[in-house]
Design a protein around this motif. Sequence first.
Motif, PDB file in Angstrom:
ATOM      1  N   GLY A   1       0.813  -1.225   0.000  1.00 15.59           N
ATOM      2  CA  GLY A   1       0.000   0.000   0.000  1.00 15.59           C
ATOM      3  C   GLY A   1       0.831   1.252   0.000  1.00 15.59           C
ATOM      4  N   SER A   2       1.999   1.206  -0.686  1.00 16.38           N
ATOM      5  CA  SER A   2       2.898   2.353  -0.651  1.00 16.38           C
ATOM      6  C   SER A   2       2.363   3.573  -1.377  1.00 16.38           C
ATOM      7  CB  SER A   2       4.262   1.966  -1.258  1.00 16.38           C
ATOM      8  OG  SER A   2       4.106   1.521  -2.602  1.00 16.38           O
ATOM      9  N   ASN A   3       1.316   3.436  -2.171  1.00 17.48           N
ATOM     10  CA  ASN A   3       0.756   4.585  -2.866  1.00 17.48           C
ATOM     11  C   ASN A   3      -0.217   5.362  -1.995  1.00 17.48           C
ATOM     12  OD1 ASN A   3       2.127   4.297  -5.237  1.00 17.48           O
ATOM     13  ND2 ASN A   3       0.629   2.928  -6.135  1.00 17.48           N
ATOM     14  N   LYS A   4      -0.509   4.829  -0.812  1.00 21.46           N
ATOM     15  CA  LYS A   4      -1.454   5.493   0.063  1.00 21.46           C
ATOM     16  C   LYS A   4      -0.734   6.012   1.298  1.00 21.46           C
ATOM     17  CE  LYS A   4      -5.399   2.627  -1.298  1.00 21.46           C
ATOM     18  NZ  LYS A   4      -6.449   1.710  -0.824  1.00 21.46           N
TER      19      LYS A   4
ATOM     20  N   SER B   1       6.245   5.957  -1.845  1.00 20.19           N
ATOM     21  CA  SER B   1       4.977   6.288  -2.486  1.00 20.19           C
ATOM     22  C   SER B   1       5.185   6.750  -3.929  1.00 20.19           C
ATOM     23  CB  SER B   1       4.265   7.390  -1.696  1.00 20.19           C
ATOM     24  OG  SER B   1       3.102   7.828  -2.376  1.00 20.19           O
ATOM     25  N   ARG B   2       4.238   6.402  -4.801  1.00 21.37           N
ATOM     26  CA  ARG B   2       4.268   6.849  -6.197  1.00 21.37           C
ATOM     27  C   ARG B   2       3.032   7.690  -6.512  1.00 21.37           C
ATOM     28  NH1 ARG B   2       9.458   6.197  -7.671  1.00 21.37           N
ATOM     29  NH2 ARG B   2      10.193   4.081  -7.276  1.00 21.37           N
ATOM     30  N   ALA B   3       2.361   8.145  -5.485  1.00 25.82           N
ATOM     31  CA  ALA B   3       1.125   8.908  -5.670  1.00 25.82           C
ATOM     32  C   ALA B   3       1.352  10.088  -6.600  1.00 25.82           C
ATOM     33  CB  ALA B   3       0.595   9.397  -4.320  1.00 25.82           C
ATOM     34  N   GLY B   4       0.508  10.208  -7.604  1.00 21.22           N
ATOM     35  CA  GLY B   4       0.612  11.304  -8.557  1.00 21.22           C
ATOM     36  C   GLY B   4       1.802  11.196  -9.479  1.00 21.22           C
ATOM     37  N   GLY B   5       2.510  10.055  -9.405  1.00 23.29           N
ATOM     38  CA  GLY B   5       3.710   9.888 -10.227  1.00 23.29           C
ATOM     39  C   GLY B   5       4.877  10.717  -9.739  1.00 23.29           C
ATOM     40  N   GLN B   6       4.807  11.189  -8.499  1.00 23.57           N
ATOM     41  CA  GLN B   6       5.866  12.038  -7.945  1.00 23.57           C
ATOM     42  C   GLN B   6       6.878  11.218  -7.154  1.00 23.57           C
ATOM     43  OE1 GLN B   6       5.826  14.931  -9.093  1.00 23.57           O
ATOM     44  NE2 GLN B   6       3.689  15.278  -9.636  1.00 23.57           N
TER      45      GLN B   6
ATOM     46  N   PHE C   1       1.474  18.688  -3.643  1.00 26.08           N
ATOM     47  CA  PHE C   1       2.676  17.967  -4.049  1.00 26.08           C
ATOM     48  C   PHE C   1       2.321  16.832  -5.006  1.00 26.08           C
ATOM     49  CE2 PHE C   1       6.258  15.132  -3.862  1.00 26.08           C
ATOM     50  CZ  PHE C   1       7.352  15.981  -3.802  1.00 26.08           C
ATOM     51  N   ARG C   2       1.225  16.160  -4.736  1.00 26.17           N
ATOM     52  CA  ARG C   2       0.817  15.050  -5.592  1.00 26.17           C
ATOM     53  C   ARG C   2       0.536  15.530  -7.022  1.00 26.17           C
ATOM     54  NH1 ARG C   2      -3.708  12.088  -7.213  1.00 26.17           N
ATOM     55  NH2 ARG C   2      -5.134  13.664  -6.373  1.00 26.17           N
ATOM     56  N   ALA C   3       0.021  16.756  -7.149  1.00 24.91           N
ATOM     57  CA  ALA C   3      -0.323  17.283  -8.463  1.00 24.91           C
ATOM     58  C   ALA C   3       0.838  17.975  -9.166  1.00 24.91           C
ATOM     59  CB  ALA C   3      -1.495  18.270  -8.336  1.00 24.91           C
ATOM     60  N   THR C   4       1.712  18.636  -8.387  1.00 30.20           N
ATOM     61  CA  THR C   4       2.755  19.472  -9.016  1.00 30.20           C
ATOM     62  C   THR C   4       4.183  19.044  -8.698  1.00 30.20           C
ATOM     63  OG1 THR C   4       2.883  21.056  -7.162  1.00 30.20           O
ATOM     64  CG2 THR C   4       1.184  21.426  -8.841  1.00 30.20           C
ATOM     65  N   GLY C   5       4.353  18.190  -7.662  1.00 30.76           N
ATOM     66  CA  GLY C   5       5.703  17.779  -7.286  1.00 30.76           C
ATOM     67  C   GLY C   5       6.428  18.804  -6.437  1.00 30.76           C
ATOM     68  N   ARG C   6       5.708  19.776  -5.919  1.00 30.54           N
ATOM     69  CA  ARG C   6       6.320  20.783  -5.033  1.00 30.54           C
ATOM     70  C   ARG C   6       5.291  21.224  -3.987  1.00 30.54           C
ATOM     71  NH1 ARG C   6       4.901  25.963  -6.821  1.00 30.54           N
ATOM     72  NH2 ARG C   6       3.814  25.993  -8.822  1.00 30.54           N
ATOM     73  N   LEU C   7       5.821  21.745  -2.854  1.00 30.07           N
ATOM     74  CA  LEU C   7       4.950  22.177  -1.771  1.00 30.07           C
ATOM     75  C   LEU C   7       4.645  23.670  -1.823  1.00 30.07           C
ATOM     76  CD1 LEU C   7       6.416  20.142   1.244  1.00 30.07           C
ATOM     77  CD2 LEU C   7       4.183  19.831   0.159  1.00 30.07           C
ATOM     78  N   ASN C   8       5.563  24.427  -2.391  1.00 31.03           N
ATOM     79  CA  ASN C   8       5.341  25.877  -2.463  1.00 31.03           C
ATOM     80  C   ASN C   8       4.241  26.193  -3.472  1.00 31.03           C
ATOM     81  OD1 ASN C   8       7.362  26.794  -0.613  1.00 31.03           O
ATOM     82  ND2 ASN C   8       8.899  26.211  -2.121  1.00 31.03           N
TER      83      ASN C   8
ATOM     84  N   ASN D   1       7.411  12.939   6.851  1.00 31.90           N
ATOM     85  CA  ASN D   1       6.745  14.220   7.110  1.00 31.90           C
ATOM     86  C   ASN D   1       5.230  14.034   7.182  1.00 31.90           C
ATOM     87  OD1 ASN D   1       8.443  17.011   6.796  1.00 31.90           O
ATOM     88  ND2 ASN D   1       9.481  15.295   5.806  1.00 31.90           N
ATOM     89  N   VAL D   2       4.579  14.884   7.954  1.00 37.13           N
ATOM     90  CA  VAL D   2       3.116  14.904   8.013  1.00 37.13           C
ATOM     91  C   VAL D   2       2.635  16.120   7.231  1.00 37.13           C
ATOM     92  CG1 VAL D   2       1.092  15.149   9.499  1.00 37.13           C
ATOM     93  CG2 VAL D   2       3.031  13.741  10.246  1.00 37.13           C
ATOM     94  N   LEU D   3       1.741  15.887   6.272  1.00 30.99           N
ATOM     95  CA  LEU D   3       1.224  16.972   5.443  1.00 30.99           C
ATOM     96  C   LEU D   3      -0.290  17.095   5.608  1.00 30.99           C
ATOM     97  CD1 LEU D   3       3.146  16.367   2.080  1.00 30.99           C
ATOM     98  CD2 LEU D   3       3.768  17.903   3.957  1.00 30.99           C
ATOM     99  N   CYS D   4      -0.780  18.334   5.652  1.00 30.94           N
ATOM    100  CA  CYS D   4      -2.221  18.530   5.635  1.00 30.94           C
ATOM    101  C   CYS D   4      -2.711  18.129   4.245  1.00 30.94           C
ATOM    102  CB  CYS D   4      -2.576  19.990   5.935  1.00 30.94           C
ATOM    103  SG  CYS D   4      -2.049  21.147   4.651  1.00 30.94           S
ATOM    104  N   HIS D   5      -4.003  17.988   4.091  1.00 32.24           N
ATOM    105  CA  HIS D   5      -4.542  17.492   2.825  1.00 32.24           C
ATOM    106  C   HIS D   5      -4.232  18.444   1.666  1.00 32.24           C
ATOM    107  CE1 HIS D   5      -6.956  14.870   0.397  1.00 32.24           C
ATOM    108  NE2 HIS D   5      -7.723  15.859   0.001  1.00 32.24           N
ATOM    109  N   ALA D   6      -4.265  19.741   1.923  1.00 32.65           N
ATOM    110  CA  ALA D   6      -4.000  20.717   0.862  1.00 32.65           C
ATOM    111  C   ALA D   6      -2.562  20.616   0.364  1.00 32.65           C
ATOM    112  CB  ALA D   6      -4.294  22.126   1.358  1.00 32.65           C
TER     113      ALA D   6
END
Length: 264
Positions: free
Chosen positions: A198-201, A233-238, A256-263, A246-251
Amino acid sequence: AGDKAKRRCSNEGCERPDQSPRFHLIDGDAKSGGQDWTRLNGQTLCHTCYARFKRRGAFERAYKKPLAGAARRCTFEGCKTPHQGQKFYQVDPESKAGGKDWTALRGQVLCNLCYHRFCQRGTLDRVYHTAPSANKGVKDVRCMSASCGTPEGSKKYYQVDGSSKAGKQDWTSLHSQVLCHACYGRYRVRGTLEPSEGSNKAPAVPLEHKRCTFISCQNPTGSHKYHTVDAESRAGGQDWGSLAGNVLCHACYERFRATGRLNR
């Protein structure tokens, strides 16, 4: 007058035993810095010597005085900037600085960066270095892990130094192997190249850890959902390796999943 007489550093090697903004009377039972202060019980130390022992467990430096002039060149063959450095030091082989054995470096001159690397890790070698061909965009660079799902196309590759202590893991069996960024991060965090199920989750986050660790997050505690990042994880192909643990909020996670960056 009697009080002033006591304000003198007891360390015989102290360069300024009478000059210090603060002196410390040592309690042999102290555990400050995780060091053993027993042998210094009852001694008075200037603030510089006290701080040095607290940090290193020793008074000795690995050098006598910083070098100047023509001697300012690092003699470590692997140093990438041998002429550049704020300070250069000639190694004293009898030193116990950092609790390390400096005898093999007798007489060598080290730049500030290499000196502190040895003082902290007991080796001059870097933990890893980027595979040379990876920087040139050569297509045959690939991860050597048999468990890697995407051995080609990583943004970064590492050639493993078997003596590395990165992540407090034993890298001996992987010496000289080339790993992609995800596999390197996985081994550094978990000590294995095998992906977890379940590494994608992103796993569920306990209530007490529900706070986004991204320093620029605008709402670190107000998210309806949090994600603990798994290195493989390979979520979003990133490539999530650099965010492992790290712990990330959903936003932030979705960004990161969509763009590959947090900023933003």
